[in-house]
Design an enzyme around this catalytic site. Structure first.
Site, mmCIF file in Angstrom:
data_model
loop_
_atom_site.group_PDB
_atom_site.id
_atom_site.type_symbol
_atom_site.label_atom_id
_atom_site.label_comp_id
_atom_site.label_asym_id
_atom_site.label_seq_id
_atom_site.Cartn_x
_atom_site.Cartn_y
_atom_site.Cartn_z
ATOM 1 N N ASP A 175 0.816 -1.227 0.000
ATOM 2 C CA ASP A 175 0.000 0.000 0.000
ATOM 3 C C ASP A 175 0.843 1.267 0.000
ATOM 4 O OD1 ASP A 175 -2.323 -1.566 0.195
ATOM 5 O OD2 ASP A 175 -2.105 -1.663 2.373
ATOM 6 N N HIS A 205 -4.416 -1.641 -5.994
ATOM 7 C CA HIS A 205 -3.639 -0.480 -6.428
ATOM 8 C C HIS A 205 -4.597 0.661 -6.776
ATOM 9 C CE1 HIS A 205 0.010 -3.179 -7.601
ATOM 10 N NE2 HIS A 205 -0.153 -3.045 -6.306
HETATM 11 P P1 IMP Z 1 -2.661 -12.618 1.661
HETATM 12 O O1 IMP Z 1 -1.716 -12.084 0.649
HETATM 13 O O2 IMP Z 1 -4.107 -12.324 1.367
HETATM 14 O O3 IMP Z 1 -2.412 -14.072 1.965
HETATM 15 O O4 IMP Z 1 -2.364 -11.851 3.045
HETATM 16 C C1 IMP Z 1 -1.117 -11.956 3.696
HETATM 17 C C2 IMP Z 1 -0.748 -10.646 4.365
HETATM 18 O O5 IMP Z 1 -0.498 -9.645 3.386
HETATM 19 C C3 IMP Z 1 -1.857 -10.071 5.251
HETATM 20 O O6 IMP Z 1 -1.239 -9.383 6.318
HETATM 21 C C4 IMP Z 1 -2.565 -9.093 4.355
HETATM 22 O O7 IMP Z 1 -3.236 -8.086 5.068
HETATM 23 C C5 IMP Z 1 -1.397 -8.543 3.573
HETATM 24 N N1 IMP Z 1 -1.810 -8.065 2.255
HETATM 25 C C6 IMP Z 1 -2.145 -8.808 1.189
HETATM 26 N N2 IMP Z 1 -2.423 -8.021 0.120
HETATM 27 C C7 IMP Z 1 -2.248 -6.754 0.536
HETATM 28 C C8 IMP Z 1 -2.328 -5.480 -0.118
HETATM 29 O O8 IMP Z 1 -2.619 -5.320 -1.298
HETATM 30 N N3 IMP Z 1 -2.015 -4.414 0.660
HETATM 31 C C9 IMP Z 1 -1.650 -4.528 1.955
HETATM 32 N N4 IMP Z 1 -1.564 -5.671 2.594
HETATM 33 C C10 IMP Z 1 -1.862 -6.784 1.899
#
Ligand code: IMP
Length: 438
Positions: free
Chosen positions: A13, A41
């Site tokens: 982010d 994004h």
């Molecule tokens: P996952 O990628 O959904 O398995 O999540 C794993 C970790 O990455 C978690 O802490 C999510 O909150 C974080 N996360 C996944 N995608 C994003 C994103 O686009 N922005 C910020 N955090 C993310």
């Protein structure tokens, strides 16, 4: 023109979409290299405000080819929805292609993500529940299905039949209702119908482009602190967010990448669980979360969760700089710091023993540290109207110089708001680092 990689330096982010949208004006090809629709994004431009989950941010530039690379995991349902939203806003999506090697995210991956998170009880990982971890784990277990499989019906059915027992057993073990094999085959049929013309072997296209020295942008997802190997494991995503993986995810030789732009938010935010050493709470957190125009407020672009906020963390930035070898920085959301009397910049992690670390340790140690701050003078602003380095208040420039010094790379872009015209290109020698002093 070199191949330029744009990667997140922190917890994700950081504003990569904003920077990629800006940089893709001159790019011929933009490639998303990893991750899936867990990404959000945010891009604000003349077409409107978009939260892109899978489509590379280059889509808004007529003529730019957008590839969803082999290193990604693609949920065809959300991709199709995203494409129709873009089309409804008048954006031409005819140049969006998917690598035949990209893995598919099925509804059972989401189901598993949900069940696994629930099974973690009061110690969840805080995933986006988009099925990203399960899809990457099936990829590694060699029971994943790929976009290219959709183009070969017999092969696809054979692969599905082979993988089915393992897929169903996993869901059943978690207490869920597995889909039937026929359901999966039908779903793939629907996806094939709607996506077949977009699924390609990207290698010939990229070989030809690299031979011409075409300008190619690689777009990463998330940031170094959520990298599968070097992030805050297990509170990480299931792919590598570091530039080392960008070559794999795009399908180009690593040495073709000449520039690595680290996108750094001017303060810290994270969505999901895991240590965030500089986290602040209460009013201060709200001040950072809701700073600047509302379209940039700190709520997860994919899940809507309020992001955790904190002071800038130089230790995390240095970790990312080492692992990525940044050649330049893009610092985003500087305007949110306007009006603060001072900027506490975390330059060390204090262990309970009193020892101060200047590197990011393994997670069990990281959970115990407290921040050591250096206090930099703030500025009154506003910076949102600045268009050149010289327009920024001296204290803001000093802060940016300090970030450059920590990262050992010059600040090349500074964003002071969500608009395309709010990205300053910096060529001042002042924004280049001196000797690192952290
Ligand atoms: P996952 O990628 O959904 O398995 O999540 C794993 C970790 O990455 C978690 O802490 C999510 O909150 C974080 N996360 C996944 N995608 C994003 C994103 O686009 N922005 C910020 N955090 C993310």
């Amino acid at each position: 023109m070199p191949v330029v990689a744009v990667v997140g330096a922190l917890w994700g982010d950081e504003g990569k979409g904003h920077i990629v949208d800006y940089l893709s004006r001159t790019a011929e090809i933009v490639i998303r290299v990893q991750g899936g629709d867990n990404a959000g994004h945010t891009v604000v431009n003349e077409y409107g405000t978009f939260r892109l989950h899978l489509v590379p941010a280059g889509v808004f530039h007529p003529g730019t080819i957008c590839l969803i690379g082999a290193g990604t995991v693609v949920n065809p349902d959300t991709l199709l929805q995203e494409l129709s939203e873009l089309e409804a806003a008048g954006v031409d999506t005819g140049r969006v292609w998917i690598s035949d090697r990209a893995h598919l995210v099925f509804p059972y991956h989401r189901q598993r993500d949900e069940l696994e998170e629930r099974g973690r009880g009061d110690r969840p990982l805080g995933t986006t529940r988009r099925g990203i971890g399960p899809a990457y784990s099936d990829k590694a277990a060699r029971i994943g299905l790929r976009a290219g499989d959709l183009l070969h019906r017999d092969w696809l059915h054979r692969r599905l039949r082979q993988a089915y027992a393992a897929i169903a057993a996993r869901i059943a073990a978690l207490g869920g209702e597995p889909p039937s094999l026929e359901e999966l085959m039908d779903r793939c049929e629907g996806w094939r119908e709607r996506l077949k013309d977009r699924i390609i072997d990207t290698i010939p296209l990229l070989q030809e482009a690299l031979r011409r020295d075409a300008h190619i942008l690689l777009e990463g997802q998330l940031g170094a602190m959520r990298d599968l190997d070097w992030g805050i494991y297990p509170y990480v995503t299931s792919s590598n967010t570091l530039v080392g993986y960008a070559a794999v995810g795009a399908g180009i030789p690593p040495q073709a990448i000449r520039e690595v732009i680290g996108v750094v938010k001017a303060f810290a935010t994270a969505v999901g669980e895991g240590p965030l050493v500089t986290e602040v709470h209460g009013e201060l957190a709200e001040r950072l979360r809701r700073g600047g125009p509302p379209e940039g407020w700190e709520f997860g672009a994919t899940t809507g969760r309020p992001r955790r906020c904190g002071w800038p963390d130089a230790v995390a930035l240095r970790h990312a700089a080492w692992l990525n070898g940044f050649t330049a920085l893009a610092v985003t959301k500087l305007d949110v710091l306007d009006g603060l009397e001072e900027i506490p910049l975390c330059v060390g992690y204090r262990l309970p023993s009193g020892e101060v670390l200047t590197h990011v340790p393994d997670t069990p140690i990281l959970e115990q540290v407290s921040p050591v701050y250096e206090r930099l003078p703030g500025w009154t602003g506003p910076t949102a109207t600045a268009r050149r380095w010289e327009d920024l208040p001296e204290a803001a420039r000093a802060y940016l110089r300090r970030l450059a010094e920590i990262a050992g790379a010059p600040v090349r872009y500074v964003s002071v708001g969500p608009g395309r015209d709010q990205i300053l290109e910096v060529d001042s020698a002042e924004a280049k680092p001196g000797a690192a002093s952290l």
